[in-house]
Enzyme design. Structure first.
Site, PDB file in Angstrom:
ATOM      1  N   THR A 112       0.733  -1.364  -0.075  1.00  0.00           N
ATOM      2  CA  THR A 112      -0.093  -0.056   0.170  1.00  0.00           C
ATOM      3  C   THR A 112       0.815   1.174  -0.002  1.00  0.00           C
ATOM      4  OG1 THR A 112      -0.034  -0.023   2.225  1.00  0.00           O
ATOM      5  CG2 THR A 112      -1.758  -0.962   1.250  1.00  0.00           C
ATOM      6  N   ASP A 113       2.062   0.893   0.397  1.00  0.00           N
ATOM      7  CA  ASP A 113       2.856   2.453   0.603  1.00  0.00           C
ATOM      8  C   ASP A 113       3.115   3.194  -0.673  1.00  0.00           C
ATOM      9  OD1 ASP A 113       3.258   1.800   3.243  1.00  0.00           O
ATOM     10  OD2 ASP A 113       5.422   1.119   3.166  1.00  0.00           O
ATOM     11  N   LYS A 185      -2.859   7.202  -0.042  1.00  0.00           N
ATOM     12  CA  LYS A 185      -2.739   6.612   1.196  1.00  0.00           C
ATOM     13  C   LYS A 185      -2.642   7.767   2.370  1.00  0.00           C
ATOM     14  CE  LYS A 185      -0.352   3.063   3.764  1.00  0.00           C
ATOM     15  NZ  LYS A 185       0.501   2.094   4.056  1.00  0.00           N
TER      16      LYS A 185
HETATM   17  C1  SIN Z   1       1.827  -2.212   2.953  1.00  0.00           C
HETATM   18  O1  SIN Z   1       1.654  -3.004   2.001  1.00  0.00           O
HETATM   19  O2  SIN Z   1       0.725  -1.777   3.712  1.00  0.00           O
HETATM   20  C2  SIN Z   1       3.174  -1.866   3.465  1.00  0.00           C
HETATM   21  C3  SIN Z   1       4.265  -2.282   2.921  1.00  0.00           C
HETATM   22  C4  SIN Z   1       4.284  -2.153   1.582  1.00  0.00           C
HETATM   23  O3  SIN Z   1       3.706  -1.160   0.983  1.00  0.00           O
HETATM   24  O4  SIN Z   1       4.952  -2.994   0.698  1.00  0.00           O
END
Ligand code: SIN
Length: 349
Positions: A112-113, A185
């Site tokens: 999500t990053d 995000k």
């Molecule tokens: C996530 O997936 O929430 C954090 C780690 C990533 O972005 O790989």
């Protein structure tokens, strides 16, 4: 008799087509959705990008009821380590898969990053109107109440939905659908982290049913001029941050010496830049040493330019946040380094 036989065959064929499941390819790149922790209570301190695509697919047997699924591992990384090379590989793979009549849509599992950056990059370089949907998770796969399986189910539902064509690249997460250009995000840990601060979500998914309620009006995919076919690398663009007492040229100078062709400034408020840094940027712009786009660290809203700034060669990042402005500036620089031409891209995409 013969006519009746062929009539029945035709009806059978039509109804089979109506019930035929879409062919969806899941491309896995890693992230928390593929993350493994030592304890099922742990939602921090885990290893993102640990489990393979088959594990993610097998965790949601219901996927088989809604689509013919195949999976491929493109990378298995924490998305904070995302690279241009993975982007180029992913974009070429998506374009090649979608050019086949055997593929109806693509789901990409991603951390999500930096999901918003990858999604926006693909939104500008995918050359198809078929659905491309990114999803991920805030809790690792091993956690109690892991959010990944439901997000994956929703993403496949969306990628296989007949109304999902022509919408550009989308993010499906926490039951909501966002356009790649708008999504960001906004919370470090909470599952309700993705928002579209300038426009809101474009739809939502309930029990696998997809509902759209608005559209991003910005051009994308087939209507964008950017193409990554044959590209081995992307022009280097960096981001500099503005803050109180920011009198130093050091960051800009270092980026320039490291080969930056463009800079995005994460300005304060409506894109203001500390005067010491701004004077240096004006000097570099006058020498045509690099291209500079003004964005804002605020998180939403447009960055306007004064007439003087336009003459100086600054570009407005429109309402793109700095990390997204960087994506568009990199692609723009594959076409031109003329600020007026690049400004047109920022107004359109
Ligand atoms: C996530 O997936 O929430 C954090 C780690 C990533 O972005 O790989």
């Amino acid at each position: 008799m013969k006519k009746l036989f062929f009539g029945i065959l035709l009806m059978l064929g039509v109804s089979m087509m109506a019930f035929a499941k879409p062919n969806i390819v899941i491309l896995a790149t890693g992230g928390t959705i593929a993350g493994e922790a030592k304890s099922d209570l742990a939602t921090t301190g885990y290893k993102a990008g640990s489990l393979g695509i088959e594990v993610l697919i097998n965790a949601v047997p219901e996927l088989k009821n809604i689509a013919n699924i195949s999976g491929e591992q493109v990378a298995n990384i924490d998305s904070s380590n995302m690279t241009d090379q993975v982007w180029l590989t992913l974009a070429n793979k998506v374009n090649s898969l979608l050019s086949s009549s055997n593929v109806d849509g693509i789901v990409i599992t991603h951390g999500t990053d930096t999901m918003e950056e990858t999604a926006y990059f693909l939104n500008l370089v995918v050359k198809s109107n078929k659905p491309v949907v990114l999803t991920g998770a805030m809790r690792p796969a091993t956690a109690i109440s892991a959010d990944g399986p439901k997000n994956l189910y929703n993403a496949v539902s969306l990628a296989g939905d007949k109304n999902a064509k022509n919408k550009g690249v989308m993010v499906a997460i926490n039951d909501k659908i966002y356009s790649a250009r708008e999504v960001s995000k906004t919370h470090t840990l909470n599952v309700e982290t993705f928002k579209a601060p300038n426009s809101g979500e474009i739809g939502y998914i309930v029990d696998g049913k997809v509902f759209f309620n608005s559209l991003s009006i910005k051009a994308h995919t087939k209507d964008s001029p950017f193409n990554v076919r044959g590209l081995k690398e992307l022009p280097k663009v960096d981001i500099v941050y503005t803050y109180s007492n920011d009198g130093s040229k050091a960051a800009v100078e270092a980026f320039l010496n490291a080969g930056a062709k463009g800079l995005v400034v994460a300005g304060s408020g409506a894109g203001s830049i500390h005067e010491n840094q701004k004077n240096y940027l004006i000097e570099l712009l006058s020498q045509k040493k690099l291209v500079v786009a003004k964005s804002s660290r605020v998180g939403s809203g447009l960055v306007p330019l004064s007439e003087e700034e336009i003459q100086q060669g600054f570009i407005s990042a429109n309402n793109l946040n700095p990390q997204k402005a960087r994506v568009l500036l990199m692609l723009a620089l594959t076409k031109t380094s003329n600020p007026k031409e690049i400004q047109k891209y920022f107004n359109l995409y």
